[in-house]
Design a protein around this motif. Structure first.
Motif, PDB file in Angstrom:
ATOM      1  N   HIS A 275      -1.879  18.313   2.811  1.00 30.94           N
ATOM      2  CA  HIS A 275      -2.807  17.654   3.739  1.00 30.94           C
ATOM      3  C   HIS A 275      -3.503  16.458   3.093  1.00 30.94           C
ATOM      4  N   SER A 276      -3.297  16.295   1.791  1.00 34.26           N
ATOM      5  CA  SER A 276      -4.009  15.291   1.011  1.00 34.26           C
ATOM      6  C   SER A 276      -3.029  14.266   0.448  1.00 34.26           C
ATOM      7  N   ALA A 277      -3.471  13.016   0.344  1.00 32.87           N
ATOM      8  CA  ALA A 277      -2.595  11.969  -0.185  1.00 32.87           C
ATOM      9  C   ALA A 277      -3.404  11.004  -1.041  1.00 32.87           C
ATOM     10  N   TYR A 278      -2.736  10.451  -2.057  1.00 33.80           N
ATOM     11  CA  TYR A 278      -3.330   9.491  -2.987  1.00 33.80           C
ATOM     12  C   TYR A 278      -2.805   8.101  -2.640  1.00 33.80           C
ATOM     13  N   ILE A 279      -3.693   7.130  -2.577  1.00 31.27           N
ATOM     14  CA  ILE A 279      -3.250   5.786  -2.220  1.00 31.27           C
ATOM     15  C   ILE A 279      -3.409   4.803  -3.381  1.00 31.27           C
TER      16      ILE A 279
ATOM     17  N   LEU B  51       0.864  -1.170   0.000  1.00 31.81           N
ATOM     18  CA  LEU B  51       0.000   0.000   0.000  1.00 31.81           C
ATOM     19  C   LEU B  51       0.903   1.222   0.000  1.00 31.81           C
ATOM     20  N   SER B  52       0.693   2.109  -0.965  1.00 31.96           N
ATOM     21  CA  SER B  52       1.466   3.345  -1.004  1.00 31.96           C
ATOM     22  C   SER B  52       0.537   4.521  -0.747  1.00 31.96           C
ATOM     23  N   VAL B  53       1.061   5.486  -0.018  1.00 33.42           N
ATOM     24  CA  VAL B  53       0.365   6.738   0.269  1.00 33.42           C
ATOM     25  C   VAL B  53       1.304   7.837  -0.199  1.00 33.42           C
ATOM     26  N   GLU B  54       0.881   8.568  -1.210  1.00 40.10           N
ATOM     27  CA  GLU B  54       1.741   9.633  -1.725  1.00 40.10           C
ATOM     28  C   GLU B  54       1.089  10.979  -1.452  1.00 40.10           C
TER      29      GLU B  54
END
Length: 168
Positions: free
Chosen positions: A84-88, A72-75
């Protein structure tokens, strides 16, 4: 089956790249088609190092039966207006799906989110990938929109849901 969840480090680059190639081969739900992934181990090492240095990004792996079975990646965003926002992105080998690995990866991510300052997580998922949509809903994600003809997969247009989760 014993599953170990942990943050990936640059030494995991070969295993992660192998996992990504396997996912490209066994499912059409990932972004890249077989043969499209052009990165090598040095680029993956560098990308993992970038994740480990970032306050807004995370890369977790799931090891099972002596191999990397999922990730699982959170960028996170890099600018003042979107940090404040991240794409997974999540990927789990078919042989290991339905065994709680996805839930475990999300649980580890949730612990990190509480420390990170991230207020919003977002992802896209193919509309017909019902198993993934249900996992995301179970984890508190909501469908925020529909991207029509978002992807062309095996000669067919595919719509994607845009899903998000807000932390207060």
């Amino acid at each position: 089956m014993n599953v170990t969840l942990r943050e990936l480090i640059p030494k995991d680059a070969a295993a992660l790249l192998c996992l990504q190639h396997r996912l490209d081969q066994e499912t059409s739900y990932m972004m890249l088609a077989p043969g499209e992934r052009r990165t090598g181990i040095p680029q993956v090492e560098e990308r993992i190092a970038d994740y480990t240095k970032s306050d807004t990004s995370l890369l977790i792996g799931a090891e099972a039966d002596g191999e990397l079975a999922g990730y699982l990646s959170v960028e996170g965003g890099t600018f003042s207006r979107n940090k404040h926002s991240a794409y997974i992105v999540i990927g789990i080998l078919k042989a290991y799906q339905g065994m709680g690995i996805g839930t475990g990866l999300f649980r580890e991510m949730e612990l990190w989110v509480k420390r990170s300052g991230i207020m919003r997580l977002e992802l896209t998922v193919m509309q017909h990938n019902e198993q993934a949509v249900e996992l995301y809903k179970k984890q508190g994600f909501e469908i925020e929109g529909l991207k029509r003809k978002s992807l062309l997969v095996d000669g067919q247009w595919v719509d994607e849901y845009y899903m998000g989760k807000i932390y207060n």
